[in-house]
Design a protein around this motif. Sequence first.
Motif, PDB file in Angstrom:
ATOM      1  N   ALA A 386     107.976  76.431  16.680  1.00 28.13           N
ATOM      2  CA  ALA A 386     108.007  77.068  17.843  1.00 28.13           C
ATOM      3  C   ALA A 386     107.376  76.452  19.121  1.00 28.13           C
ATOM      4  O   ALA A 386     107.890  76.347  20.131  1.00 28.13           O
ATOM      5  N   ALA A 387     106.238  75.502  18.666  1.00 28.98           N
ATOM      6  CA  ALA A 387     105.324  74.857  19.869  1.00 28.98           C
ATOM      7  C   ALA A 387     106.182  73.718  20.172  1.00 28.98           C
ATOM      8  O   ALA A 387     106.351  73.221  21.399  1.00 28.98           O
ATOM      9  N   ILE A 388     106.763  73.182  19.258  1.00 29.49           N
ATOM     10  CA  ILE A 388     107.387  71.920  19.530  1.00 29.49           C
ATOM     11  C   ILE A 388     108.850  71.949  20.532  1.00 29.49           C
ATOM     12  O   ILE A 388     108.911  71.487  21.523  1.00 29.49           O
ATOM     13  N   ALA A 389     109.308  73.623  20.279  1.00 27.64           N
ATOM     14  CA  ALA A 389     110.614  73.815  21.011  1.00 27.64           C
ATOM     15  C   ALA A 389     110.142  74.080  22.263  1.00 27.64           C
ATOM     16  O   ALA A 389     110.832  73.885  23.439  1.00 27.64           O
ATOM     17  N   ALA A 390     108.982  74.705  22.515  1.00 27.68           N
ATOM     18  CA  ALA A 390     108.435  75.153  23.894  1.00 27.68           C
ATOM     19  C   ALA A 390     107.905  74.050  24.785  1.00 27.68           C
ATOM     20  O   ALA A 390     108.440  74.000  26.005  1.00 27.68           O
ATOM     21  N   ARG A 391     107.531  73.033  24.101  1.00 32.76           N
ATOM     22  CA  ARG A 391     107.143  71.667  24.770  1.00 32.76           C
ATOM     23  C   ARG A 391     108.125  70.979  25.129  1.00 32.76           C
ATOM     24  O   ARG A 391     108.376  70.451  26.372  1.00 32.76           O
ATOM     25  N   GLU A 392     109.422  70.962  24.505  1.00 32.54           N
ATOM     26  CA  GLU A 392     110.692  70.211  24.806  1.00 32.54           C
ATOM     27  C   GLU A 392     111.604  71.092  25.378  1.00 32.54           C
ATOM     28  O   GLU A 392     112.778  70.524  25.734  1.00 32.54           O
ATOM     29  N   GLY A 393     111.402  72.364  25.674  1.00 32.61           N
ATOM     30  CA  GLY A 393     112.532  73.201  26.342  1.00 32.61           C
ATOM     31  C   GLY A 393     113.549  73.320  25.567  1.00 32.61           C
ATOM     32  O   GLY A 393     114.895  73.413  26.279  1.00 32.61           O
ATOM     33  N   ARG A 394     113.700  73.487  24.108  1.00 31.32           N
ATOM     34  CA  ARG A 394     114.787  73.369  23.458  1.00 31.32           C
ATOM     35  C   ARG A 394     114.812  74.810  22.772  1.00 31.32           C
ATOM     36  O   ARG A 394     113.655  75.401  22.561  1.00 31.32           O
ATOM     37  N   GLU A 395     115.965  75.119  21.880  1.00 25.66           N
ATOM     38  CA  GLU A 395     116.095  76.328  21.044  1.00 25.66           C
ATOM     39  C   GLU A 395     115.260  75.820  19.690  1.00 25.66           C
ATOM     40  O   GLU A 395     115.310  75.074  19.182  1.00 25.66           O
ATOM     41  N   PRO A 396     114.289  76.793  19.395  1.00 25.72           N
ATOM     42  CA  PRO A 396     113.563  76.660  18.163  1.00 25.72           C
ATOM     43  C   PRO A 396     114.650  76.347  17.038  1.00 25.72           C
ATOM     44  O   PRO A 396     114.429  75.279  16.225  1.00 25.72           O
ATOM     45  N   ALA A 397     115.643  76.950  16.693  1.00 27.20           N
ATOM     46  CA  ALA A 397     116.760  76.720  15.799  1.00 27.20           C
ATOM     47  C   ALA A 397     117.200  75.295  15.756  1.00 27.20           C
ATOM     48  O   ALA A 397     117.688  74.824  14.722  1.00 27.20           O
ATOM     49  N   GLU A 398     117.596  74.824  16.892  1.00 29.07           N
ATOM     50  CA  GLU A 398     117.620  73.333  17.121  1.00 29.07           C
ATOM     51  C   GLU A 398     116.902  72.401  16.618  1.00 29.07           C
ATOM     52  O   GLU A 398     117.099  71.588  15.807  1.00 29.07           O
ATOM     53  N   VAL A 399     115.644  72.628  17.037  1.00 33.28           N
ATOM     54  CA  VAL A 399     114.653  71.689  16.469  1.00 33.28           C
ATOM     55  C   VAL A 399     114.386  71.928  14.963  1.00 33.28           C
ATOM     56  O   VAL A 399     114.353  70.731  14.250  1.00 33.28           O
ATOM     57  N   ALA A 400     114.572  73.046  14.391  1.00 30.51           N
ATOM     58  CA  ALA A 400     114.493  72.961  12.992  1.00 30.51           C
ATOM     59  C   ALA A 400     115.631  72.371  12.257  1.00 30.51           C
ATOM     60  O   ALA A 400     115.709  71.740  11.382  1.00 30.51           O
ATOM     61  N   TYR A 401     116.886  72.582  13.002  1.00 24.35           N
ATOM     62  CA  TYR A 401     118.195  71.840  12.321  1.00 24.35           C
ATOM     63  C   TYR A 401     117.929  70.219  12.353  1.00 24.35           C
ATOM     64  O   TYR A 401     118.075  69.627  11.133  1.00 24.35           O
ATOM     65  N   ASP A 402     117.461  69.797  13.568  1.00 25.20           N
ATOM     66  CA  ASP A 402     117.214  68.518  13.623  1.00 25.20           C
ATOM     67  C   ASP A 402     116.363  67.839  12.530  1.00 25.20           C
ATOM     68  O   ASP A 402     116.380  66.857  12.058  1.00 25.20           O
ATOM     69  N   GLN A 403     115.179  68.530  12.317  1.00 20.28           N
ATOM     70  CA  GLN A 403     114.368  68.278  11.262  1.00 20.28           C
ATOM     71  C   GLN A 403     114.835  68.209   9.873  1.00 20.28           C
ATOM     72  O   GLN A 403     114.626  67.379   9.331  1.00 20.28           O
TER      73      GLN A 403
END
Length: 571
Positions: A386-403
């Motif tokens: 959630a924090a990474i997504a907010a910082r990067e202005g992306r969807e949390p699901a997309e950040v999770a997917y990339d991880q």
Amino acid sequence: MSTHDVVVRGGLLVDGSGGDPFLADVALDGDRITEVGGDVGRGRRELDADGLVVTPGWVDMHTHYDAQATWDPELTPSGWHGVTTVVMGNCGVGFAPAAPDRHDWLIRLMEGVEDIPGAALTEGIQWEWEGYEGYLDALDRRRWVMDVGSQVPHGALRAYVMGDRGAANEPATADDLAAMERLARDALLAGGLGVSTSRTPLHRSADGELVPGTHADEAEIMALGDALRGAGHGVFQAALHHPDVPASFGWMRELAQRSGRPVTFNLQQTDAFPDLWREVSGLLDDAAADGIEVYGQVHGRPVGVLMGWSATIHPFSAKPSWGPLAFMSPGDRVEALRRPELKAALVAEDPVDLGEFATFLTTGWHKMFPFRGEADYEPPPESSIAAIAAREGREPAEVAYDQLLADDGHGLLYFPLFNYSDGTLDPLWELHQHPRTRMGLADGGAHVGSICDGSTPSFMVAFWTRDRVRGARLPLPLIVHRQTRETAEHYGLLDRGLVRPGLRADLNVIDLDGLKVDPPRMAWDLPTGARRFVQGSEGYRWTICRGEVVREDDEFTGVRPGRLLRGPQPA
Ligand SMILES: [Zn+2]
């Protein structure tokens, strides 16, 4: 001056008593420690422990190797982590007693409750037994790198005595109670170390059924207590639903008094009741003040769910487009997941409704943390998805997917389900200093598609005594005591858990600076190639069981002196 079989020379001894460390040589003869001190004579084998820490071997009292013990002499992951004694048969599930027509049913139960692949169990278990005594005899024919103790699981016992009525959680008759008491007592007298039960709605078979005995009334629980009293030894272990713990204290106190045996249950912090552990601590104090032996088992870190593309659950496993991917080989699947159109679909789709718990697990972005390189078991809030997504202005699901796609598709997310409600392990720090808690719940051998905490004994030493940065640490002698003498005494294994002459020659010789828990990873090494999370360690120079070196420089030596423990062991 005599010559000994083995002398561990010049190590810093943390002897399991909780007392201050001191420099000492330890002499071993046969399976016993024979001398501890400054000048113990020579050994036919000399182990140079200069600069290293010497401890008793770890005693892990909460594992689920009931099936694995029949095929795996190394009992990993515990075997990789300095464990020289395990107790299994926890939480009411196991494989004895077992009517011949109930094998598949018991496998489905274990598959559901403990997330161990059913195919691996079907392939691995040889069913050389029907009664519990036969199961112990089958175990007695095997040898491992550690000793193995076993408890009598209420779920299997109830289904054996009551058949379908027991499996369906119908009430027990007076005859049923008498039969359960008699069989449990005989099983304890044959060598069982306790009786275990499950009373939580979270524990269900692969078909969704509750573990037999989940709703057992007090008369049934007391019948099991009478079995313990009749045998004169053993622990009663209960897997409780956390919000029910205060209301369960009534019967736990009565059971402990009536049986004269200790009662132990799982004590954790849950997000729904983040302060309840403190109330339960008080109830444990009250019981102690009244001389009643009720103990809370406490884990060493968050009970954390590991999420990866091959894991039991991950943020995309409830999305419609996931369906066909679930059946692909891991390699093909990662290739497919790299396609932008599939990624777009999986990120955008609404999940099918799998209930509140699964929704929380798959969309709780504030509780999902990427494991990158090192595994951080006390991650700061700013590193959540959630924090990474907010910082990067992306969807949390997309950040999770990339991880999850990182590291060649082996990327992991960590979801600290229990013991992390406030983003800190401070509650555990307190609980591990409470006199009526005991180290447990690592669940070695279980939950293999989502949890890998059999590594906890190594973690306890590395994290709590050395690595913790977001709060206070705990003293090394306390941590060693918690997972040696204290756990051994809980199960009446008075011959181990201390480095003292006359006691068992079970030792770890540890390079404390080099001790490290590896990041978890998925392996496909169960019978039939079924998957499980594994997590190794580095830093164990030697692990010794019954006077024999079973592990040297983080490799097994091939020696397997470990045996079945039949009942408590005198000092
Ligand atoms: Zn368990």
